[in-house]
Design a protein around this motif. Structure first.
Motif, PDB file in Angstrom:
ATOM      1  N   GLY A  99      59.371  38.233  47.119  1.00  0.00           N
ATOM      2  CA  GLY A  99      59.752  39.636  47.011  1.00  0.00           C
ATOM      3  C   GLY A  99      58.920  40.409  46.018  1.00  0.00           C
ATOM      4  N   TRP A 100      58.523  39.742  44.913  1.00  0.00           N
ATOM      5  CA  TRP A 100      57.792  40.471  43.878  1.00  0.00           C
ATOM      6  C   TRP A 100      56.436  40.921  44.357  1.00  0.00           C
ATOM      7  CZ3 TRP A 100      53.111  39.080  41.789  1.00  0.00           C
ATOM      8  CH2 TRP A 100      52.657  37.784  42.048  1.00  0.00           C
ATOM      9  N   VAL A 101      55.830  40.184  45.305  1.00  0.00           N
ATOM     10  CA  VAL A 101      54.515  40.569  45.806  1.00  0.00           C
ATOM     11  C   VAL A 101      54.590  41.910  46.517  1.00  0.00           C
ATOM     12  CG1 VAL A 101      52.619  39.933  47.320  1.00  0.00           C
ATOM     13  CG2 VAL A 101      53.834  38.162  46.048  1.00  0.00           C
ATOM     14  N   LEU A 102      55.591  42.035  47.401  1.00  0.00           N
ATOM     15  CA  LEU A 102      55.800  43.306  48.078  1.00  0.00           C
ATOM     16  C   LEU A 102      56.209  44.382  47.084  1.00  0.00           C
ATOM     17  CD1 LEU A 102      57.811  42.145  51.215  1.00  0.00           C
ATOM     18  CD2 LEU A 102      55.427  42.850  51.146  1.00  0.00           C
ATOM     19  N   GLY A 103      56.913  43.951  46.051  1.00  0.00           N
ATOM     20  CA  GLY A 103      57.461  44.905  45.100  1.00  0.00           C
ATOM     21  C   GLY A 103      56.409  45.707  44.369  1.00  0.00           C
ATOM     22  N   VAL A 104      55.256  45.125  44.097  1.00  0.00           N
ATOM     23  CA  VAL A 104      54.229  45.855  43.363  1.00  0.00           C
ATOM     24  C   VAL A 104      53.823  47.098  44.112  1.00  0.00           C
ATOM     25  CG1 VAL A 104      51.870  45.779  42.496  1.00  0.00           C
ATOM     26  CG2 VAL A 104      53.364  43.799  42.204  1.00  0.00           C
ATOM     27  N   GLY A 105      53.466  46.932  45.395  1.00  0.00           N
ATOM     28  CA  GLY A 105      53.062  48.092  46.188  1.00  0.00           C
ATOM     29  C   GLY A 105      54.215  49.018  46.465  1.00  0.00           C
ATOM     30  N   GLU A 149      53.040  48.480  34.150  1.00  0.00           N
ATOM     31  CA  GLU A 149      53.018  48.873  35.553  1.00  0.00           C
ATOM     32  C   GLU A 149      53.597  47.787  36.453  1.00  0.00           C
ATOM     33  OE1 GLU A 149      53.174  50.874  38.591  1.00  0.00           O
ATOM     34  OE2 GLU A 149      52.191  51.921  36.944  1.00  0.00           O
ATOM     35  N   LYS A 150      53.272  46.545  36.183  1.00  0.00           N
ATOM     36  CA  LYS A 150      53.786  45.448  37.005  1.00  0.00           C
ATOM     37  C   LYS A 150      55.299  45.324  36.872  1.00  0.00           C
ATOM     38  CE  LYS A 150      52.713  40.670  38.235  1.00  0.00           C
ATOM     39  NZ  LYS A 150      52.085  40.998  39.526  1.00  0.00           N
ATOM     40  N   ILE A 151      55.779  45.401  35.652  1.00  0.00           N
ATOM     41  CA  ILE A 151      57.223  45.285  35.422  1.00  0.00           C
ATOM     42  C   ILE A 151      57.956  46.482  36.015  1.00  0.00           C
ATOM     43  CG2 ILE A 151      58.996  45.329  33.621  1.00  0.00           C
ATOM     44  CD1 ILE A 151      56.997  43.649  31.925  1.00  0.00           C
ATOM     45  N   SER A 152      57.436  47.679  35.803  1.00  0.00           N
ATOM     46  CA  SER A 152      58.070  48.889  36.320  1.00  0.00           C
ATOM     47  C   SER A 152      58.118  48.883  37.842  1.00  0.00           C
ATOM     48  CB  SER A 152      57.315  50.119  35.822  1.00  0.00           C
ATOM     49  OG  SER A 152      57.899  51.310  36.304  1.00  0.00           O
ATOM     50  N   SER A 153      57.033  48.454  38.478  1.00  0.00           N
ATOM     51  CA  SER A 153      56.985  48.420  39.933  1.00  0.00           C
ATOM     52  C   SER A 153      58.009  47.454  40.499  1.00  0.00           C
ATOM     53  CB  SER A 153      55.580  48.009  40.407  1.00  0.00           C
ATOM     54  OG  SER A 153      54.622  48.972  40.030  1.00  0.00           O
ATOM     55  N   ASN A 154      58.105  46.278  39.889  1.00  0.00           N
ATOM     56  CA  ASN A 154      59.069  45.291  40.369  1.00  0.00           C
ATOM     57  C   ASN A 154      60.501  45.704  40.068  1.00  0.00           C
ATOM     58  OD1 ASN A 154      57.702  42.718  41.534  1.00  0.00           O
ATOM     59  ND2 ASN A 154      56.412  43.352  39.834  1.00  0.00           N
ATOM     60  N   LEU A 166      55.041  51.286  43.492  1.00  0.00           N
ATOM     61  CA  LEU A 166      54.095  52.377  43.335  1.00  0.00           C
ATOM     62  C   LEU A 166      54.334  53.461  44.360  1.00  0.00           C
ATOM     63  CD1 LEU A 166      50.847  50.329  42.673  1.00  0.00           C
ATOM     64  CD2 LEU A 166      52.134  51.657  41.027  1.00  0.00           C
ATOM     65  N   TYR A 167      54.581  53.060  45.633  1.00  0.00           N
ATOM     66  CA  TYR A 167      54.863  54.029  46.683  1.00  0.00           C
ATOM     67  C   TYR A 167      56.099  54.843  46.337  1.00  0.00           C
ATOM     68  CZ  TYR A 167      51.565  51.995  50.038  1.00  0.00           C
ATOM     69  OH  TYR A 167      50.446  51.569  50.677  1.00  0.00           O
ATOM     70  N   LEU A 168      57.166  54.168  45.898  1.00  0.00           N
ATOM     71  CA  LEU A 168      58.420  54.866  45.634  1.00  0.00           C
ATOM     72  C   LEU A 168      58.285  55.824  44.462  1.00  0.00           C
ATOM     73  CD1 LEU A 168      61.051  52.047  46.154  1.00  0.00           C
ATOM     74  CD2 LEU A 168      60.558  53.973  47.651  1.00  0.00           C
ATOM     75  N   ARG A 169      57.478  55.441  43.453  1.00  0.00           N
ATOM     76  CA  ARG A 169      57.263  56.356  42.335  1.00  0.00           C
ATOM     77  C   ARG A 169      56.656  57.666  42.827  1.00  0.00           C
ATOM     78  NH1 ARG A 169      54.265  53.895  37.555  1.00  0.00           N
ATOM     79  NH2 ARG A 169      56.373  53.330  36.978  1.00  0.00           N
ATOM     80  N   VAL A 170      55.656  57.546  43.722  1.00  0.00           N
ATOM     81  CA  VAL A 170      55.013  58.743  44.259  1.00  0.00           C
ATOM     82  C   VAL A 170      56.005  59.540  45.099  1.00  0.00           C
ATOM     83  CG1 VAL A 170      53.204  59.610  45.799  1.00  0.00           C
ATOM     84  CG2 VAL A 170      52.720  57.714  44.245  1.00  0.00           C
ATOM     85  N   LEU A 171      56.808  58.850  45.878  1.00  0.00           N
ATOM     86  CA  LEU A 171      57.790  59.526  46.728  1.00  0.00           C
ATOM     87  C   LEU A 171      58.796  60.297  45.888  1.00  0.00           C
ATOM     88  CD1 LEU A 171      58.513  56.719  49.337  1.00  0.00           C
ATOM     89  CD2 LEU A 171      57.283  58.833  49.748  1.00  0.00           C
TER      90      LEU A 171
END
Length: 257
Positions: A24-30, A236-241, A33-38
């Protein structure tokens, strides 16, 4: 905003379909980031992206939860999300101005949010999970019931013990966070190394995480100076996950790895 058709839908779908799976964490990085922009662009309304459509029927009613409890979970996620956005802006500005002590404090705050979300995600009793969420929203300290049927505050040890239930990336970052949040005296780091106050186990956990996920040389001494250039990437990694795991909280899922 998105360069390929369907990227927005993919980001939302990944959040909706979170199942606590091993990768799950692998998908979580991208996805994070997408959700932050959204969120920032207003293309989706706050926590709506992580509310699974499977929990609604045609009439828009929640099938498995009362509306009140869903609202409470959404409020909690919104609280953490807003805190994360503020942390992101603070760290960006402070790092640009080389206010590293403040950057360390901001990272510690983000890790505190991550640890609490992971802790909640390991509680299978949904009523107990929602009780702790209510305590957060009312500004209370977290409490748990002891075997002697008495209430006590959730301690650092209680938080650390949860790490033994975790695997993979989440275990690494959870242990890293439990050690990192004990750091202090950031503003005097030029003369006093805050890492010296950590136990050998805590220092080892911090090093292992930085080495495995950010290529920090395992033989290097832990100092504020030695990790400074790693701070933005770690955040960034922690925030994205963290953003990605919101789905488990909203949908009563378990966080495993």
């Amino acid at each position: 905003m998105f360069h390929k058709a369907g990227e927005r839908e993919l980001a939302v779908k990944q959040a909706q379909n979170y199942d606590g799976g091993r990768d799950g964490w692998v998908l979580g990085v991208g996805c994070g980031l997408y959700l932050r922009v959204l969120y920032q662009s207003g293309m989706i309304p706050s926590t709506a992206a992580v509310v699974s459509s499977e929990n609604r029927n045609v009439g828009g009613q929640f099938k498995n939860n009362t509306k009140t409890m869903v609202d409470i979970k959404q409020q909690f996620v919104e609280l953490i999300r807003n805190r994360s956005e503020e942390n992101f802006e603070s760290l960006r500005d402070d790092f640009a101005k080389r206010r590293i002590g403040k950057c360390m404090e901001t990272l510690r705050t983000e890790l505190d949010s991550f640890i609490r979300v992971m802790y909640l995600g390991r509680i299978s009793n949904i009523n107990e999970r929602e009780r702790l969420i209510k305590q957060t929203l009312s500004g209370e300290k977290w409490t748990i019931l002891t075997p002697n049927n008495k209430w006590k505050q959730v301690t650092d040890k209680d938080m650390v013990d949860k790490a033994n239930e975790l695997m993979g990336y989440v275990q690494y970052v959870y242990k890293f966070g439990c050690g990192f949040i004990h750091l202090s005296d950031f503003h005097n780091y030029a003369t006093i190394n805050p890492f010296d106050k950590l136990s050998e186990t805590e220092k080892s956990d911090v090093k292992k995480y930085l080495n495995k996920y950010h290529h920090f040389p395992i033989g290097n001494e832990l100092t504020v100076e030695s990790i400074t250039n790693y701070i933005p990437g770690v955040f960034e990694k922690i925030s994205s996950n963290l953003t990605y795991y919101f789905g488990a909280i909203i949908n009563n899922g378990m966080i495993n790895t």
